[in-house]
Design a protein around this motif. Structure first.
Motif, mmCIF file in Angstrom:
data_model
loop_
_atom_site.group_PDB
_atom_site.id
_atom_site.type_symbol
_atom_site.label_atom_id
_atom_site.label_comp_id
_atom_site.label_asym_id
_atom_site.label_seq_id
_atom_site.Cartn_x
_atom_site.Cartn_y
_atom_site.Cartn_z
ATOM 1 N N UNK A 74 0.823 -1.216 0.000
ATOM 2 C CA UNK A 74 0.000 0.000 0.000
ATOM 3 C C UNK A 74 0.861 1.272 0.000
ATOM 4 N N UNK A 75 1.868 1.421 0.886
ATOM 5 C CA UNK A 75 2.692 2.639 0.802
ATOM 6 C C UNK A 75 3.482 2.739 -0.499
ATOM 7 N N UNK A 125 -4.195 2.957 -4.787
ATOM 8 C CA UNK A 125 -3.906 2.351 -3.489
ATOM 9 C C UNK A 125 -5.184 2.052 -2.722
ATOM 10 N N UNK A 126 -6.150 2.947 -2.798
ATOM 11 C CA UNK A 126 -7.419 2.732 -2.109
ATOM 12 C C UNK A 126 -8.185 1.564 -2.708
ATOM 13 N N UNK A 127 -8.258 1.504 -4.035
ATOM 14 C CA UNK A 127 -8.940 0.378 -4.690
ATOM 15 C C UNK A 127 -8.245 -0.932 -4.375
ATOM 16 N N UNK A 128 -6.929 -0.942 -4.420
ATOM 17 C CA UNK A 128 -6.186 -2.155 -4.123
ATOM 18 C C UNK A 128 -6.455 -2.609 -2.699
ATOM 19 N N UNK A 150 -8.568 -6.401 0.993
ATOM 20 C CA UNK A 150 -9.161 -6.612 2.317
ATOM 21 C C UNK A 150 -10.435 -7.444 2.223
ATOM 22 N N UNK A 151 -11.233 -7.201 1.184
ATOM 23 C CA UNK A 151 -12.437 -8.007 0.981
ATOM 24 C C UNK A 151 -12.077 -9.468 0.715
ATOM 25 N N UNK A 152 -11.116 -9.688 -0.151
ATOM 26 C CA UNK A 152 -10.697 -11.060 -0.456
ATOM 27 C C UNK A 152 -10.092 -11.742 0.772
ATOM 28 N N UNK A 153 -9.323 -11.006 1.558
ATOM 29 C CA UNK A 153 -8.743 -11.590 2.767
ATOM 30 C C UNK A 153 -9.809 -11.936 3.787
ATOM 31 N N UNK A 154 -10.839 -11.117 3.899
ATOM 32 C CA UNK A 154 -11.908 -11.443 4.841
ATOM 33 C C UNK A 154 -12.694 -12.665 4.375
ATOM 34 N N UNK A 155 -12.853 -12.830 3.063
ATOM 35 C CA UNK A 155 -13.515 -14.028 2.545
ATOM 36 C C UNK A 155 -12.650 -15.264 2.803
ATOM 37 N N UNK A 162 -11.910 -6.796 -12.385
ATOM 38 C CA UNK A 162 -12.331 -5.414 -12.611
ATOM 39 C C UNK A 162 -11.404 -4.388 -11.979
ATOM 40 N N UNK A 163 -10.698 -4.722 -10.935
ATOM 41 C CA UNK A 163 -9.862 -3.769 -10.227
ATOM 42 C C UNK A 163 -8.454 -3.658 -10.806
ATOM 43 N N UNK A 164 -7.968 -4.714 -11.435
ATOM 44 C CA UNK A 164 -6.559 -4.774 -11.831
ATOM 45 C C UNK A 164 -6.151 -3.722 -12.871
#
Length: 138
Positions: A41-42, A56-59, A64-69, A113-115
């Motif tokens: 992120x930094x 950075x925000x989108x990443x 974080x969503x994928x890690x929580x899943x 979609x994010x990449x």
């Protein structure tokens, strides 16, 4: 960015990859993935430009969503099997959720979609790190 800070962040990237690759426990694999995400992120936001901040925000949100899943999938699996062992992924909702989360983390076809937007907001070196090194732990 200070070269010492950059070297610490790169070492954290390598450490997160090693922790994830060497773990036999779901929680340690998750910790390694999170360390990898928090180290990049930094690096993504080092250029003070709105596109870099947006990337950075989108990443961060997607990872974080994928890690929580992944964490939720491992909790469901541990609840049904009684073990946190990675090789014991046997209950039905857990492998499907894990596959979706890993597709999000890797940027595979249905979850890609994010990449392109993150890649456009970074410089070439950071985009290379995202396209190669960040794909190793998942």
């Amino acid at each position: 960015m200070n070269p010492y800070i950059m070297s610490i962040l790169m070492c954290n990237l390598a450490l997160g990859t090693i922790i994830t690759a060497a773990s036999y426990h779901w929680f340690l694999a998750w910790v390694g993935l999170e360390l990898n995400t928090l180290a990049i992120i930094p690096i993504l936001a080092k250029h003070h430009h709105p596109r870099a901040t947006e990337a950075a925000t989108k990443y961060f949100i997607i990872q974080a969503t994928a890690s929580s899943i992944i964490l939720f999938s491992s909790i469901i699996n541990a609840w049904h099997t009684g073990t946190w062992d990675i090789t014991q992924l046997t209950t039905q909702p857990a492998p499907t959720m894990l596959l979706i989360a890993l597709a999000m983390k890797l940027g595979l076809a249905p979850m890609h979609f994010w990449l392109p937007e993150v890649m456009q907001g970074t410089d070439t070196t950071t985009a290379f790190i995202i396209a190669t090194w960040q794909k190793l732990p998942p």
